[in-house]
Scaffold this motif. Structure first.
Motif, PDB file in Angstrom:
ATOM      1  N   ILE A 193       0.861  -1.194   0.000  1.00 38.20           N
ATOM      2  CA  ILE A 193       0.000   0.000   0.000  1.00 38.20           C
ATOM      3  C   ILE A 193       0.893   1.238   0.000  1.00 38.20           C
ATOM      4  CG2 ILE A 193      -1.765   1.277   1.265  1.00 38.20           C
ATOM      5  CD1 ILE A 193      -2.631  -1.432   2.506  1.00 38.20           C
ATOM      6  N   PRO A 194       0.794   2.104  -1.025  1.00 44.23           N
ATOM      7  CA  PRO A 194       1.701   3.256  -1.126  1.00 44.23           C
ATOM      8  C   PRO A 194       1.527   4.219   0.051  1.00 44.23           C
ATOM      9  CG  PRO A 194       0.477   2.912  -3.173  1.00 44.23           C
ATOM     10  CD  PRO A 194      -0.156   2.040  -2.146  1.00 44.23           C
ATOM     11  N   GLN A 195       2.663   4.606   0.643  1.00 42.03           N
ATOM     12  CA  GLN A 195       2.641   5.592   1.724  1.00 42.03           C
ATOM     13  C   GLN A 195       3.309   6.890   1.290  1.00 42.03           C
ATOM     14  OE1 GLN A 195       1.102   4.527   4.716  1.00 42.03           O
ATOM     15  NE2 GLN A 195       0.670   2.688   3.527  1.00 42.03           N
ATOM     16  N   ASP A 196       4.472   6.783   0.644  1.00 44.90           N
ATOM     17  CA  ASP A 196       5.199   7.988   0.231  1.00 44.90           C
ATOM     18  C   ASP A 196       6.361   7.577  -0.664  1.00 44.90           C
ATOM     19  OD1 ASP A 196       6.027  10.603   0.027  1.00 44.90           O
ATOM     20  OD2 ASP A 196       6.926  10.698   2.022  1.00 44.90           O
ATOM     21  N   ASP A 197       6.588   8.336  -1.723  1.00 41.97           N
ATOM     22  CA  ASP A 197       7.789   8.119  -2.536  1.00 41.97           C
ATOM     23  C   ASP A 197       8.434   9.447  -2.889  1.00 41.97           C
ATOM     24  OD1 ASP A 197       5.841   8.953  -4.331  1.00 41.97           O
ATOM     25  OD2 ASP A 197       6.637   7.748  -5.980  1.00 41.97           O
ATOM     26  N   THR A 198       8.290  10.404  -1.971  1.00 44.97           N
ATOM     27  CA  THR A 198       8.930  11.709  -2.177  1.00 44.97           C
ATOM     28  C   THR A 198       9.910  11.941  -1.035  1.00 44.97           C
ATOM     29  OG1 THR A 198       7.213  12.873  -0.919  1.00 44.97           O
ATOM     30  CG2 THR A 198       6.873  12.644  -3.293  1.00 44.97           C
ATOM     31  N   GLY A 199      10.922  12.715  -1.297  1.00 43.88           N
ATOM     32  CA  GLY A 199      11.890  13.050  -0.249  1.00 43.88           C
ATOM     33  C   GLY A 199      12.653  11.851   0.258  1.00 43.88           C
ATOM     34  N   GLY A 218      -9.415   0.084  13.016  1.00 44.50           N
ATOM     35  CA  GLY A 218      -8.668   0.859  12.030  1.00 44.50           C
ATOM     36  C   GLY A 218      -8.261  -0.012  10.861  1.00 44.50           C
ATOM     37  N   GLN A 219      -7.916   0.638   9.748  1.00 43.17           N
ATOM     38  CA  GLN A 219      -7.627  -0.135   8.536  1.00 43.17           C
ATOM     39  C   GLN A 219      -6.473   0.454   7.742  1.00 43.17           C
ATOM     40  OE1 GLN A 219     -11.415  -0.926   6.343  1.00 43.17           O
ATOM     41  NE2 GLN A 219     -12.176   0.349   8.001  1.00 43.17           N
ATOM     42  N   ALA A 220      -5.576  -0.401   7.302  1.00 37.22           N
ATOM     43  CA  ALA A 220      -4.438   0.052   6.508  1.00 37.22           C
ATOM     44  C   ALA A 220      -4.878   0.611   5.162  1.00 37.22           C
ATOM     45  CB  ALA A 220      -3.455  -1.101   6.305  1.00 37.22           C
ATOM     46  N   ASP A 221      -5.952   0.062   4.599  1.00 33.81           N
ATOM     47  CA  ASP A 221      -6.400   0.504   3.278  1.00 33.81           C
ATOM     48  C   ASP A 221      -7.409   1.639   3.352  1.00 33.81           C
ATOM     49  OD1 ASP A 221      -8.635  -0.762   4.206  1.00 33.81           O
ATOM     50  OD2 ASP A 221      -8.819  -2.195   2.550  1.00 33.81           O
ATOM     51  N   LEU A 266       9.095  -4.169  -6.478  1.00 33.51           N
ATOM     52  CA  LEU A 266       7.751  -4.368  -5.977  1.00 33.51           C
ATOM     53  C   LEU A 266       6.770  -4.350  -7.149  1.00 33.51           C
ATOM     54  CD1 LEU A 266       6.682  -4.522  -3.023  1.00 33.51           C
ATOM     55  CD2 LEU A 266       6.302  -2.059  -3.139  1.00 33.51           C
ATOM     56  N   MET A 267       5.992  -5.423  -7.258  1.00 34.84           N
ATOM     57  CA  MET A 267       4.943  -5.465  -8.277  1.00 34.84           C
ATOM     58  C   MET A 267       3.599  -5.377  -7.542  1.00 34.84           C
ATOM     59  SD  MET A 267       4.456  -8.245 -11.293  1.00 34.84           S
ATOM     60  CE  MET A 267       3.517  -9.470 -10.412  1.00 34.84           C
ATOM     61  N   LEU A 268       2.775  -4.430  -7.946  1.00 37.83           N
ATOM     62  CA  LEU A 268       1.559  -4.130  -7.204  1.00 37.83           C
ATOM     63  C   LEU A 268       0.321  -4.757  -7.823  1.00 37.83           C
ATOM     64  CD1 LEU A 268       2.237  -0.310  -6.621  1.00 37.83           C
ATOM     65  CD2 LEU A 268       2.780  -2.224  -5.086  1.00 37.83           C
ATOM     66  N   GLY A 269      -0.647  -5.061  -6.954  1.00 37.18           N
ATOM     67  CA  GLY A 269      -1.947  -5.506  -7.426  1.00 37.18           C
ATOM     68  C   GLY A 269      -2.770  -4.326  -7.940  1.00 37.18           C
ATOM     69  N   GLU A 270      -3.944  -4.640  -8.465  1.00 39.91           N
ATOM     70  CA  GLU A 270      -4.750  -3.598  -9.135  1.00 39.91           C
ATOM     71  C   GLU A 270      -5.128  -2.472  -8.187  1.00 39.91           C
ATOM     72  OE1 GLU A 270      -8.104  -5.289 -11.102  1.00 39.91           O
ATOM     73  OE2 GLU A 270      -6.900  -6.614 -12.362  1.00 39.91           O
ATOM     74  N   ARG A 271      -5.523  -2.801  -6.984  1.00 39.30           N
ATOM     75  CA  ARG A 271      -5.948  -1.777  -6.042  1.00 39.30           C
ATOM     76  C   ARG A 271      -4.789  -0.838  -5.709  1.00 39.30           C
ATOM     77  NH1 ARG A 271      -4.494   0.574  -1.088  1.00 39.30           N
ATOM     78  NH2 ARG A 271      -6.357   1.521  -0.210  1.00 39.30           N
ATOM     79  N   VAL A 324      -3.966   3.262  -6.707  1.00 42.21           N
ATOM     80  CA  VAL A 324      -3.613   4.321  -5.752  1.00 42.21           C
ATOM     81  C   VAL A 324      -2.289   4.965  -6.131  1.00 42.21           C
ATOM     82  CG1 VAL A 324      -3.028   4.812  -3.343  1.00 42.21           C
ATOM     83  CG2 VAL A 324      -4.908   3.243  -3.866  1.00 42.21           C
ATOM     84  N   PHE A 325      -1.309   4.141  -6.515  1.00 41.68           N
ATOM     85  CA  PHE A 325       0.041   4.640  -6.772  1.00 41.68           C
ATOM     86  C   PHE A 325       0.198   5.224  -8.169  1.00 41.68           C
ATOM     87  CE2 PHE A 325       4.638   3.675  -7.712  1.00 41.68           C
ATOM     88  CZ  PHE A 325       5.139   4.667  -6.895  1.00 41.68           C
ATOM     89  N   GLY A 326      -0.538   4.678  -9.119  1.00 39.68           N
ATOM     90  CA  GLY A 326      -0.444   5.179 -10.495  1.00 39.68           C
ATOM     91  C   GLY A 326       0.508   4.397 -11.362  1.00 39.68           C
ATOM     92  N   GLU A 327       1.238   3.467 -10.774  1.00 40.59           N
ATOM     93  CA  GLU A 327       2.141   2.615 -11.546  1.00 40.59           C
ATOM     94  C   GLU A 327       2.015   1.194 -11.023  1.00 40.59           C
ATOM     95  OE1 GLU A 327       6.195   4.068 -11.659  1.00 40.59           O
ATOM     96  OE2 GLU A 327       5.487   6.143 -11.620  1.00 40.59           O
ATOM     97  N   SER A 328       2.371   0.240 -11.880  1.00 40.78           N
ATOM     98  CA  SER A 328       2.187  -1.159 -11.482  1.00 40.78           C
ATOM     99  C   SER A 328       3.386  -1.738 -10.743  1.00 40.78           C
ATOM    100  CB  SER A 328       1.895  -2.005 -12.720  1.00 40.78           C
ATOM    101  OG  SER A 328       3.003  -1.951 -13.600  1.00 40.78           O
ATOM    102  N   SER A 329       4.486  -1.020 -10.731  1.00 44.07           N
ATOM    103  CA  SER A 329       5.676  -1.538 -10.045  1.00 44.07           C
ATOM    104  C   SER A 329       6.536  -0.372  -9.572  1.00 44.07           C
ATOM    105  CB  SER A 329       6.480  -2.447 -10.977  1.00 44.07           C
ATOM    106  OG  SER A 329       6.974  -1.697 -12.073  1.00 44.07           O
ATOM    107  N   HIS A 330       7.469  -0.699  -8.688  1.00 44.47           N
ATOM    108  CA  HIS A 330       8.373   0.341  -8.194  1.00 44.47           C
ATOM    109  C   HIS A 330       9.644  -0.323  -7.694  1.00 44.47           C
ATOM    110  CE1 HIS A 330       8.980   4.535  -7.295  1.00 44.47           C
ATOM    111  NE2 HIS A 330       9.428   4.243  -6.093  1.00 44.47           N
ATOM    112  N   VAL A 331      10.737   0.408  -7.802  1.00 45.71           N
ATOM    113  CA  VAL A 331      12.024  -0.071  -7.288  1.00 45.71           C
ATOM    114  C   VAL A 331      12.413   0.800  -6.094  1.00 45.71           C
ATOM    115  CG1 VAL A 331      14.470  -0.422  -7.800  1.00 45.71           C
ATOM    116  CG2 VAL A 331      12.750  -0.937  -9.535  1.00 45.71           C
TER     117      VAL A 331
END
Lengths: 288, 296
Positions: free
Chosen positions: A58-64, A180-183, A262-267, A271-278
């Protein structure tokens, strides 16, 4: 005199470098194999720096820059030779500090994005099998998300005794959200993670290649089209280099770093806008 | 379903269970007081305390409910020698205050975690029992009850017990300076200017075989803008005077889990004009506390 946050970070960095220099320069007598801590309490701590933070996909942050200072206190309550080989309790704290949009550059203006507290009761069983129950409270000091309370169960097998170099160290983690919920969805979720952690050790370094997949058993990855079962697949390579050859009176320190794909599922992709990230990371670890 | 009161009860039950485990540690673990479970250079100390009232240097922090203080510290003995400089130590730690009342779970935020402090100290030990410690502290509020206060503090202390024995008073002097402030931001008093604080205290104590007693006495003063009065805008020099009695009872001696204790005490504070204002017009405060401590 006014001190900026940058100045403080530099002071902390210099302090850390000074500490490492002190440890690396410990006299030879201090680097002998004598255990500096033969008691029943163990401390492990680390600080890691990374470019992106995904919590179970689940994307949290990829800035800074993202920093993860952590500390864990382990109590070895029992060890024996019966069916239950050991019982331990761990209490710890894990934190995520963000300079980007989820932290100091975000709406709150505060660095401290996440602070987790956990307590684990772990059982060592025969044939390298371990089982643990963990209660975790995931909190956000800068108010980025509501507290998530979770209970998780983990079963792991250290098959190094049976398979030697070919050990894959499989594990299974089952987690259920209590409140509470992570998603951020409509219902508390149930999460399943399956993974392996094969590794290769030499005297001067250790390399591990953890592979894991995160799945929703129920409402863990709620999206626009409902609950998505597949959350993520992760493959990483991590190298750890000891700072000293043997444990010193300051414990065992290491520098470690790695790359994770990281390869992401559809959900999570939605949220992230891309299907994978390094993701790249580097850090310093302590075991005492 | 877990409620926060349930979590607190569980945490208390866990702490009680740990204490019982430690108290019931097998004889082999308790019969070796000369065997140090941790002869290395790192020391871990931790505690959880429960109080009816939290006063920070005389400034009231809650008016209802109770406060819980979990804290942990990692000490690194970096150097020891026999010259003018006897020891060098570095400490890192976190100190927290969880509130059930108006500034915590029952307050506007609905969140229990009122305060979380991080500090790093560099301590230098000299001859004659003197020491000088420099500490950087960030006082943060996870439930946003106040803005982060950053402070650098210098503490000069004298352990005169080798000279005076049981009559030692262990005097100390603290000077602390707030920095990175603005109007009503980054200041303990929420005032207009960064403050400079001074504390003078003594900490006499007596140790017996089964318990130790401490009688800390201290006075907190503003050297500059530390106790700005919200009504008059004046900086009040006198912040508070405190006298306390603390009893500490070891649990089971030093075991492979370290040394644990139960402690409790009562503190009386007499307040200055500014701190009296923050205390709802009351010029004094009585604080009761008890807790569990751990050193390894």
């Amino acid at each position: 005199m006014r001190w900026s946050g940058t100045a403080i970070r530099w002071i902390v960095a210099c302090l850390m470098m000074g500490l490492l220099a002190t440890i690396a320069a410990s006299p030879a007598r201090a680097q002998s194999s004598t255990d500096p801590n033969p008691g029943a309490v163990t401390l492990t701590a680390a600080i890691d720096f990374t470019n992106a933070y995904f919590f179970r996909g689940i994307p949290q942050d990829d800035t800074g820059v993202i920093m993860w200072p952590t500390g864990d206190l382990g109590f070895a309550l029992f060890s024996g030779k019966g069916a239950v080989r050991s019982i331990g309790i761990n209490v710890g704290m894990w934190n995520s500090l963000h300079t980007g949009s989820a932290g100091s550059d975000g709406p709150s203006g505060k660095l401290w994005y996440e602070s987790d507290f956990y307590t684990t009761v772990g059982f060592g069983l025969a044939k390298g099998t371990t089982a643990g129950v963990t209660y975790t409270a995931y909190t956000s000091p800068n108010g980025s998300f509501n507290t998530v309370k979770e209970i998780s169960f983990k079963v792991a097998v250290d098959d190094g005794g049976a398979l030697g170099k070919f050990a894959v160290k499989p594990y299974m983690l089952l987690a259920h959200e209590l409140d509470g919920q992570a998603d951020g969805g409509a219902h508390e979720g149930t999460y399943l993670e399956l993974g392996v952690g094969p590794g290769y050790s030499r005297s001067k370094f250790t390399v591990t290649v953890p592979i894991k997949v995160g799945l929703s058993l129920s409402d863990y990855y709620e999206g626009a089209t409902g609950d998505d079962t597949f959350g993520f697949l992760s493959v990483a390579g991590i190298a750890a280099v000891p700072i000293t050859r043997a444990a010193t009176r300051f414990g065992s320190w290491n520098i470690h770093g790695g790359v994770e794909f990281l390869m992401l599922g559809e959900r999570n992709e939605a949220v992230f806008g891309e299907s994978s990230h390094v993701i790249g990371s580097i850090g310093i670890g302590l075991s005492y | 379903m877990f409620s926060m009161s349930g979590v607190r009860k569980n945490a208390l039950a866990l702490a009680t269970t740990c204490t019982m485990i430690l108290a019931s540690t097998p004889a082999w673990a308790q019969d070796k007081p000369s065997t140090d479970p941790n002869p290395g250079a790192l020391t871990i100390t931790g505690s959880v305390d429960f109080l009816n009232q939290y006063m920070f240097r005389g400034i009231r922090q809650n008016s209802t409910g109770f406060a819980t203080w979990p804290a942990v510290d990692l000490g690194i003995a970096a150097y020891s020698g026999k010259g003018g400089l006897k020891s060098v130590g570095v400490n890192f730690g976190t100190w927290n205050s969880l509130h059930s009342g108006d500034t915590g779970a029952d307050g506007p935020s609905g969140k229990i975690w009122y305060e979380s402090d991080f500090y790093a100290s560099l301590g230098l030990g000299f001859g004659g029992g003197t020491s000088l410690t420099t500490t950087y502290t960030a006082y943060t509020s996870p439930n946003s009850s106040y803005t982060t206060v950053k402070e650098i503090m210098f503490k000069f202390a004298l352990d005169d017990s080798s000279r005076f024995g049981k009559a030692a008073v262990k005097p100390y002097l603290i000077v602390a300076q707030e920095f990175d402030t603005d109007v009503a931001r980054g200041q303990a008093d929420g005032g207009a200017e960064a403050g400079t604080y001074m504390e003078i205290g003594v900490a006499p104590g007596y140790s017996f075989s089964k318990a130790s007693l401490g009688f800390p006495v201290k006075v907190g003063l503003s050297l500059s803008n530390y106790y700005e009065n919200p009504e008059t805008g004046n900086d009040e020099k006198f912040g508070f005077f405190s006298i306390a009695g603390i009893v500490t009872v070891p649990i089971g001696g030093t075991t492979s889990f370290g040394a644990w204790n139960i402690h409790g005490g009562v503190e009386y504070q007499a307040l200055g004009d500014t701190t009296k204002f923050f205390n709802g017009g009351e010029s004094n405060q009585v604080i009761g506390s008890f807790g569990i401590g751990f050193s390894y």
